[in-house]
Design a protein around this motif. Structure first.
Motif, mmCIF file in Angstrom:
data_model
loop_
_atom_site.group_PDB
_atom_site.id
_atom_site.type_symbol
_atom_site.label_atom_id
_atom_site.label_comp_id
_atom_site.label_asym_id
_atom_site.label_seq_id
_atom_site.Cartn_x
_atom_site.Cartn_y
_atom_site.Cartn_z
ATOM 1 N N ARG A 35 34.860 46.577 39.706
ATOM 2 C CA ARG A 35 35.080 46.150 38.324
ATOM 3 C C ARG A 35 36.148 47.018 37.661
ATOM 4 N NH1 ARG A 35 33.376 47.246 33.135
ATOM 5 N NH2 ARG A 35 33.078 45.409 31.791
ATOM 6 N N ARG A 36 36.064 48.324 37.893
ATOM 7 C CA ARG A 36 37.052 49.238 37.319
ATOM 8 C C ARG A 36 38.459 48.907 37.811
ATOM 9 N NH1 ARG A 36 37.145 55.607 38.867
ATOM 10 N NH2 ARG A 36 37.974 54.679 40.777
ATOM 11 N N GLN A 37 38.558 48.542 39.083
ATOM 12 C CA GLN A 37 39.851 48.217 39.663
ATOM 13 C C GLN A 37 40.499 47.029 38.953
ATOM 14 O OE1 GLN A 37 41.432 49.953 41.771
ATOM 15 N NE2 GLN A 37 42.907 48.680 42.863
ATOM 16 N N ILE A 38 39.687 46.059 38.578
ATOM 17 C CA ILE A 38 40.194 44.862 37.909
ATOM 18 C C ILE A 38 40.447 45.097 36.420
ATOM 19 C CG2 ILE A 38 39.620 42.479 37.278
ATOM 20 C CD1 ILE A 38 40.369 42.897 40.212
ATOM 21 N N LYS A 39 39.565 45.868 35.789
ATOM 22 C CA LYS A 39 39.645 46.034 34.342
ATOM 23 C C LYS A 39 40.695 47.048 33.888
ATOM 24 C CE LYS A 39 37.221 44.390 31.700
ATOM 25 N NZ LYS A 39 37.381 43.144 30.908
ATOM 26 N N ARG A 40 41.127 47.932 34.764
ATOM 27 C CA ARG A 40 42.133 48.917 34.372
ATOM 28 C C ARG A 40 43.447 48.231 34.008
ATOM 29 N NH1 ARG A 40 41.391 54.024 38.630
ATOM 30 N NH2 ARG A 40 40.119 55.300 37.210
ATOM 31 N N ASN A 41 44.185 48.865 33.119
ATOM 32 C CA ASN A 41 45.458 48.274 32.687
ATOM 33 C C ASN A 41 46.626 48.743 33.538
ATOM 34 O OD1 ASN A 41 45.682 50.889 31.865
ATOM 35 N ND2 ASN A 41 45.917 50.445 29.676
ATOM 36 N N PHE A 42 46.326 49.260 34.733
ATOM 37 C CA PHE A 42 47.374 49.624 35.691
ATOM 38 C C PHE A 42 46.862 49.276 37.085
ATOM 39 C CE2 PHE A 42 44.726 53.378 34.994
ATOM 40 C CZ PHE A 42 44.399 53.754 36.287
ATOM 41 N N ARG A 43 47.755 49.248 38.040
ATOM 42 C CA ARG A 43 47.394 48.876 39.400
ATOM 43 C C ARG A 43 47.840 49.958 40.384
ATOM 44 N NH1 ARG A 43 44.323 46.307 37.402
ATOM 45 N NH2 ARG A 43 44.100 44.056 37.181
ATOM 46 N N LYS A 44 46.937 50.313 41.288
ATOM 47 C CA LYS A 44 47.271 51.187 42.401
ATOM 48 C C LYS A 44 46.299 50.874 43.528
ATOM 49 C CE LYS A 44 46.795 55.013 40.207
ATOM 50 N NZ LYS A 44 46.870 56.462 39.930
ATOM 51 N N PRO A 45 46.659 51.171 44.771
ATOM 52 C CA PRO A 45 45.806 50.816 45.910
ATOM 53 C C PRO A 45 44.422 51.465 45.827
ATOM 54 C CG PRO A 45 47.997 51.422 46.659
ATOM 55 C CD PRO A 45 47.944 51.783 45.211
ATOM 56 N N LEU A 46 43.411 50.699 46.214
ATOM 57 C CA LEU A 46 42.045 51.194 46.314
ATOM 58 C C LEU A 46 41.600 51.061 47.766
ATOM 59 C CD1 LEU A 46 39.237 52.064 45.262
ATOM 60 C CD2 LEU A 46 38.801 49.648 44.741
ATOM 61 N N VAL A 47 41.264 52.174 48.379
ATOM 62 C CA VAL A 47 40.801 52.198 49.766
ATOM 63 C C VAL A 47 39.310 52.509 49.754
ATOM 64 C CG1 VAL A 47 41.030 53.276 52.031
ATOM 65 C CG2 VAL A 47 43.047 53.005 50.568
ATOM 66 N N LEU A 48 38.495 51.563 50.212
ATOM 67 C CA LEU A 48 37.049 51.734 50.230
ATOM 68 C C LEU A 48 36.561 51.884 51.670
ATOM 69 C CD1 LEU A 48 35.732 49.204 47.554
ATOM 70 C CD2 LEU A 48 35.511 51.691 47.521
ATOM 71 N N MET A 49 35.882 52.978 51.947
ATOM 72 C CA MET A 49 35.423 53.267 53.301
ATOM 73 C C MET A 49 33.978 52.839 53.540
ATOM 74 S SD MET A 49 38.265 54.565 54.147
ATOM 75 C CE MET A 49 37.880 54.995 55.834
ATOM 76 N N THR A 50 33.349 52.209 52.570
ATOM 77 C CA THR A 50 31.936 51.859 52.652
ATOM 78 C C THR A 50 31.650 50.957 53.856
ATOM 79 O OG1 THR A 50 31.861 51.979 50.252
ATOM 80 C CG2 THR A 50 30.013 50.907 51.336
ATOM 81 N N PRO A 51 30.735 51.343 54.746
ATOM 82 C CA PRO A 51 30.468 50.558 55.962
ATOM 83 C C PRO A 51 29.549 49.366 55.708
ATOM 84 C CG PRO A 51 29.045 52.458 55.922
ATOM 85 C CD PRO A 51 29.946 52.593 54.706
ATOM 86 N N LYS A 52 29.661 48.368 56.547
ATOM 87 C CA LYS A 52 28.840 47.171 56.383
ATOM 88 C C LYS A 52 27.371 47.428 56.699
ATOM 89 C CE LYS A 52 29.925 45.270 61.014
ATOM 90 N NZ LYS A 52 30.824 46.365 61.452
ATOM 91 N N SER A 53 27.066 48.517 57.409
ATOM 92 C CA SER A 53 25.667 48.810 57.744
ATOM 93 C C SER A 53 24.825 49.058 56.502
ATOM 94 C CB SER A 53 25.585 50.024 58.673
ATOM 95 O OG SER A 53 26.068 51.188 58.021
ATOM 96 N N LEU A 54 25.454 49.490 55.404
ATOM 97 C CA LEU A 54 24.691 49.726 54.177
ATOM 98 C C LEU A 54 24.237 48.421 53.524
ATOM 99 C CD1 LEU A 54 26.398 52.769 52.412
ATOM 100 C CD2 LEU A 54 24.406 52.706 53.918
ATOM 101 N N LEU A 55 24.808 47.303 53.934
ATOM 102 C CA LEU A 55 24.375 46.017 53.393
ATOM 103 C C LEU A 55 22.916 45.722 53.737
ATOM 104 C CD1 LEU A 55 27.507 43.827 54.215
ATOM 105 C CD2 LEU A 55 26.760 44.561 51.943
ATOM 106 N N ARG A 56 22.422 46.299 54.814
ATOM 107 C CA ARG A 56 21.059 46.019 55.257
ATOM 108 C C ARG A 56 20.166 47.264 55.282
ATOM 109 N NH1 ARG A 56 24.592 45.633 59.564
ATOM 110 N NH2 ARG A 56 24.286 47.116 61.270
#
Length: 221
Positions: A35-56
């Motif tokens: 949400r923060r990435q979209i709502k900010r009034n500037f743009r820069k790359p966001l790299v998310l390392m969160t693994p899919k194993s946390l989904l379960r």
């Protein structure tokens, strides 16, 4: 490479506030950073390392209140369990990502109440102010960095100096101790039983304090 997203390579590129690198450990924090990435009034790359194993993962849950009005992204998630008083905490484990849940389960099973766990949800820009607030609480504790990756990979080489700068700003001269796998040429051992044995060992090393009181002696890593 399926077994590693090569966090260390992204962190090597971080400078001059050019990107955001994070590893969220809760659904709420994942929601907030997107949400923060979209709502900010500037743009820069966001790299998310969160693994899919946390989904379960059964412990990786958030309440709706954690995403309601007045809540926001947490760069650092402090200790959330009821432990001993802050001045009785002997060790603070700083970690990130899914290994937190392994540490939490082991600490709960062993009924340890003098080891606090702090989650670093954002690596860069480095959350020095937030980390300083948390470390200031634990004046008598050894500081440990715990990661799953081999020593020459992951976030260790990036966070070590920065954590020690935070400690220096608190008037402390101790070093951060590394807990994790030893240096390796491959990001994974490639054999499940060996992986599980290594994982169990690093978790035990992170939360177990020797009876001799060696927790006061930060290793010169």
């Amino acid at each position: 490479e399926h077994s590693s997203a090569r966090l260390e390579r992204y962190l090597q590129l971080c400078a001059e506030d050019n990107m955001i690198v994070a590893n969220c450990s809760t659904p709420a924090n994942y929601f907030h950073i997107l949400r923060r990435q979209i709502k900010r009034n500037f743009r820069k790359p966001l790299v998310l390392m969160t693994p899919k194993s946390l989904l379960r993962h059964k412990l990786c849950v958030s309440k709706l209140e954690d995403m309601a009005k007045g809540t926001t992204f947490q760069r650092i998630i402090p200790e959330v369990e009821q432990l001993a008083k802050d001045d009785k905490i002997k060790r603070v484990v700083i970690t990130s990502g899914k290994v937190y849940y392994d540490l939490l389960e082991a600490r709960t099973a062993q009924k340890i109440d003098d080891v606090a766990i702090i989650r670093m949800e954002q690596y860069y820009p480095f959350p020095a102010k937030e980390l300083k607030v948390e470390l200031a609480r634990y004046k008598n504790a050894e500081i440990v960095w715990c990661q799953e990756e081999p020593r020459n990979m992951g976030a260790w080489s990036f966070v070590r100096e920065r954590i020690e700068e935070v400690l220096e700003s608190l008037g402390r001269t101790d070093r951060v101790r590394y807990v994790g796998r030893p240096e390796a040429a491959s990001p994974a051992c490639g054999y499940l039983k060996i992986h599980e044995k290594e994982q169990k060992a690093l978790v035990a090393d992170a939360i177990t304090i020797a009876a001799s009181g060696s927790s006061k002696k930060a290793a010169k890593a």
